[in-house]
Design a protein around this motif. Structure first.
Motif, PDB file in Angstrom:
ATOM      1  N   ALA A  75       0.821  -1.208   0.000  1.00  0.00           N
ATOM      2  CA  ALA A  75       0.000   0.000   0.000  1.00  0.00           C
ATOM      3  C   ALA A  75       0.857   1.261   0.000  1.00  0.00           C
ATOM      4  O   ALA A  75       0.438   2.303  -0.521  1.00  0.00           O
TER       5      ALA A  75
ATOM      6  N   ARG B 208      -7.379   0.314  -2.600  1.00  0.00           N
ATOM      7  CA  ARG B 208      -8.634   0.898  -2.112  1.00  0.00           C
ATOM      8  C   ARG B 208      -8.783   0.772  -0.602  1.00  0.00           C
ATOM      9  O   ARG B 208      -9.294   1.683   0.062  1.00  0.00           O
TER      10      ARG B 208
ATOM     11  N   ALA C 124      -4.370   4.418   1.270  1.00  0.00           N
ATOM     12  CA  ALA C 124      -5.548   3.569   1.487  1.00  0.00           C
ATOM     13  C   ALA C 124      -5.974   3.588   2.950  1.00  0.00           C
ATOM     14  O   ALA C 124      -5.131   3.649   3.852  1.00  0.00           O
TER      15      ALA C 124
END
Length: 321
Positions: free
Chosen positions: A185, A192, A252
């Protein structure tokens, strides 16, 4: 860690999902009828090859055994895809393992075809990377950074093989896999949402805690032995950055699920990482389970699962009924 892996049990952390929609079929051969294939053909993109697994039939979903290149190493993964030509979300399930470099090949730990079939979803694709050094993957067991790069290469391979919605990428990781999810991430801006269960949050946070608190004979002490053997007693800032997620680049939303009775991951390190994310203005939530053990498999399994599903649904992942 000295020959000890930081992994939840194989069955732990698997998200039970739904059932049915279809992957684009492999292109037909332009050859003569005599040369036409008689069985399911593999999906191929460059040197990544996904071969259909027929032992575990799943209504409306195709299960593949995937091999793809990552840093010159052939890495294994399982992949389930709804049988639909439309782009679908991708959930990446990340298992635990060693947090230090080990001279181990084909370590017998990771997801199986049977597990991938049982957890297949009709609503989205699921990727189960094994990382190099595990199961049928080539290479030796490596640390967080290399494992994260293996995962990134797997995501790119899937995106090249099947229709994936690039704005709906979700990461769920357990133990080392939680750290891999955080590291990915921090390297990939279009993730997401992330769920990290009992996560190893990286060398920058963990090593100082171990130096101050790890007692001989504990798993924390053994982990420190492996980490210092791999990265040095006083790793450079470059090594610390490489083997740790970067809070500043994580965009995210992240959910942490952690037990205070965990003997593999110190809950204080997870709380520290959470606090750093919070201070940096990130969207983040920490749920601490008093006395909960690594992976939250037993007393808190149901409650942790509800938190996980609720978080992913909040950020757009649709679970089949």
């Amino acid at each position: 860690m000295a020959r000890r892996s930081m992994g939840a049990a194989r069955t732990a952390g698997a998200v039970t999902l739904g059932a049915a929609l279809m992957v684009a079929a492999a292109a037909c051969s332009a050859g003569s009828p005599k040369a036409a294939p008689t069985g399911p053909q593999p999906l191929v993109a460059g040197t990544a090859v996904a071969t259909r697994v027929t032992k575990y039939p799943i209504a409306g979903v195709t299960l593949y055994l995937l091999f793809y290149p990552a840093q010159g190493v052939r890495v294994e993964a399982y992949l389930t895809v709804p049988q639909s030509r439309r782009p679908v979300p991708l959930l990446v399930q990340l298992h635990g393992g060693f947090v230090s470099e080990e001279a181990i090949q084909h370590y017998n730990f990771g997801y199986t075809a049977a597990m991938a079939a049982r957890l297949a979803s009709a609503s989205y694709a699921i990727l189960y990377p094994e990382y190099q050094g595990y199961l049928q993957s080539a290479g030796q067991v490596r640390g967080l950074y290399t494992t994260a790069l293996d995962t990134l290469a797997g995501i790119r391979a899937v995106e090249a093989l099947v229709p994936i919605d690039p704005q709906r990428l979700y990461l769920v990781g357990y133990s080392l896999g939680g750290g891999v999810a955080l590291k990915v991430a921090s390297l990939l801006p279009h993730v997401r949402a992330v769920v990290a269960v009992s996560p190893y949050v990286g060398l920058r946070t963990v090593l100082p805690w171990q130096a101050a608190n790890a007692q001989p004979g504990t798993r924390f002490f053994n982990q420190r032995v492996g980490e210092t053997r791999s990265y040095g007693t006083l790793p450079s800032q470059a090594v610390l950055a490489k083997e740790s997620p970067d809070v500043s680049t994580i965009t995210a939303p992240v959910l942490f699920l952690q037990g205070t009775g965990d003997h593999h991951v110190a809950w204080q390190t997870v709380q520290q990482f959470f606090t750093e994310m919070k201070a940096a203005g990130k969207v983040v939530k920490l749920v601490l389970y008093p006395g909960g053990h690594h992976g939250l498999h037993h007393d808190y399994a149901s409650a942790a699962y509800v938190e996980l599903v609720t978080w992913l649904q909040k950020y757009g992942l649709t679970f089949s009924s």
